[in-house]
Design an enzyme around this catalytic site. Sequence first.
Site, PDB file in Angstrom:
ATOM      1  N   ASP A 176      25.393  76.085  28.751  1.00 46.40           N
ATOM      2  CA  ASP A 176      25.874  76.933  27.659  1.00 46.40           C
ATOM      3  C   ASP A 176      26.090  75.953  26.516  1.00 46.40           C
ATOM      4  OD1 ASP A 176      27.384  78.242  25.734  1.00 46.40           O
ATOM      5  OD2 ASP A 176      28.288  79.581  27.195  1.00 46.40           O
ATOM      6  N   HIS A 177      25.181  75.991  25.550  1.00 45.90           N
ATOM      7  CA  HIS A 177      25.190  74.893  24.579  1.00 45.90           C
ATOM      8  C   HIS A 177      26.480  74.847  23.756  1.00 45.90           C
ATOM      9  CE1 HIS A 177      23.550  78.027  21.938  1.00 45.90           C
ATOM     10  NE2 HIS A 177      24.067  77.323  20.949  1.00 45.90           N
ATOM     11  N   HIS A 239      29.132  82.555  25.695  1.00 48.34           N
ATOM     12  CA  HIS A 239      29.706  81.648  24.695  1.00 48.34           C
ATOM     13  C   HIS A 239      31.183  81.945  24.396  1.00 48.34           C
ATOM     14  CE1 HIS A 239      25.659  80.410  24.250  1.00 48.34           C
ATOM     15  NE2 HIS A 239      25.274  81.331  23.420  1.00 48.34           N
TER      16      HIS A 239
END
Length: 482
Positions: A176-177, A239
Site C-alpha cells: 500500500d504505497h 489507504h
Amino acid sequence: MVSRVIPVDPFDLTIFGGTGDLATRKILPGLFRRHLSGQMPHEAQIIGAARSELSDEEYRDIVRAAIAEFGAIDHSDSDVDEFLSRVSYLHVDAKGSAGWAALKSKMRDGYVRAFYFSVAPALFGDLAERLHEHDIAQRDSRIVVEKPFGKDLETARALNATLAKHFREDQIYRIDHYLGKETVQNLMAVRFGNMLFEPLWNAQFIDHIQITVAETVGVGGRGGYYDQSGAMRDMVQNHLMQLLCLIAMEPPSKFDPDAVRDEKLKVIRALDPVEPHHLVRGQYSADGEQPDYRSAVDNPRSRTESFVALKTHISNWRWAGTPFYLRTGKRMRARSSEIAVVFKETPHSIFGPDAGSHRNALVIRLQPDEGITLDVTIKEPGPGGMRLVDVPLDMTFAEALGPDAETAPEAYERLIMDVIRGNQTLFMRGDEVEAAWSWTDPIIQGWEARNDVPKPYDSGSSGPEDALMLLHRDGRKWREIR
Ligand code: NAP
C-alpha cells in the site's frame, strides 16, 4: 542534515508486468533513483517480464523513455546507461509455459530473490504457482503483491489462500504505497518519538480526527475497473484505513513488523459499523471540459461512488467518544491528502466570550508538500486588547530538511528497498487486509440493499452538500481542501 544511504544486499528483482503502466511510471523510475542515490548495489539485476516479444535493447529503450518522463531528479546519460546495464527482459506468460525456463536460468545463487506482481490480480495465483512449478522461488524469496487485494472479504480470503499454497506470510509483501510516504512514517516518529503528543493522544483531549484524500483527476482511462470498485473499495478499505490505523493504534512494543501490524489489526477490529446516516456517497458532475462520472465510465446507470465520506468510532478505552471522519473523492477542488487531529477547546476561556473558540490542530499533510503543521492559538499582534488568533507552526519537510527532502525516496522506491531488506513493517499482513474487508463489506452491502444512489457533486468542489452536513450536524466542519 546529511542523510545516510546504506546499500541493500545484491538482488535479482523480476517485475512481472514490466511493460505496464505501474512498472514504467513508478517502479522502474523509482529503482533508477535508488541507483542514483547509491542504494542499489552494482550486482543488482532487474528483469522485466511480460508477454510482449521484446529484445533486451527494445525493453531498455522503454525503460529509458520511462526514466526520461518520470525519473525526475537530475541525471546524466551515463547514469542511465549504467542503470540499464542491470536491466534485461524476458517474454514470460503467467498463464503458459513460455519464458519460465529462461527466467530460472537468470536466477543467481546467493542473491536476494524478489518477484514483483505488477499484473492484474487475476494473474497472482498463476504467477505464484509457476514460480514454484519451475523451481524458481526459494525458501527466502519474496513476492510483492499490488492492490486491489480482493474486492471483498471472500475474494481476499481466496487470494490469501492461493498465495499461502506457495509462500509463507513472511514472504508476501502486500503493498500500500501510502505506507511508504515519508510523512506517514513521520507520523509514527511524531507520536512515538516525542513526549509531547502521546499523553494527549486520546478521547479526553482530542475532539475528532479527519482524514481526507482528495484527487483532482477523474477516473481517466481506468473507468472499467473503477466502476466495479468505487471510492470505498479503491481508497477507504486500504489507504484511508491504513492512515487511520497509524493514527489510532497503541504504541507497539518495538518498531518491528509484527508488533506494528498487531496494533493496527486491533484498531480495525475495534472499528464500529457505519450507520447509514453517517455515510455519504457521491458522483461527480460534468464541467466545461470533462464528462460526468457516468459518461467517464460509460455506464449511464452506474451507482458506483467517486466520493465517499463517513463517520466512525473506535470502540476502545483510548478512543471511546472521539469521532473519526473519513472522506475521499475524485474531481475535487484540489489534490490534497491530510490527517487532521483536532484537539478540544480549553475547558475555560480566561479571555472571555469575545476571544472566540479555538482548537489546536495537528495536521499531517501527505500531499502536496509533505509536512506537519501544528495550529497554535496566540495573541493577535498589536494594541487593542486580547484578541486570539490561530497560527500554524509549520514543518514543511522540504524547508526543514533542505536538500535531503528532495532526495528522500518516494513511496514505491522506499518500499521496494524494504522488500530487498526483508522488512515487512510497512506492508499489510493478510489478516489486516481481511479485517479491513470485514469492516467494509457490510457498509457496501448496506447501500446495495437500500438501492442507494450516489448524490451528484460539482467537479472542483468539496463533494456533495450532505458531506458538509455530516460534520455540521455535530457542530464541526471539514478543513478546507486546498
Ligand atoms: P497494465 O498497464 O495493464 O500492465 C499490465 C502488465 O501485465 C503489462 O506489462 C502486460 O504486458 C502484463 N501482462 C498481462 N498479461 C500477462 C500475462 N499473461 N503474463 C505476463 N504478463 C502479462 O497494468 P498496471 O496499471 O501497470 O497495473 C498492474 C497492477 O498494479 C494491477 O494489479 C493494478 O491493479 C496495480 N496497480 C496499478 C496502479 C497504477 O497506477 N497503474 C496503481 C495501483 C495498483 P503484456 O500484455 O505484454 O503481457
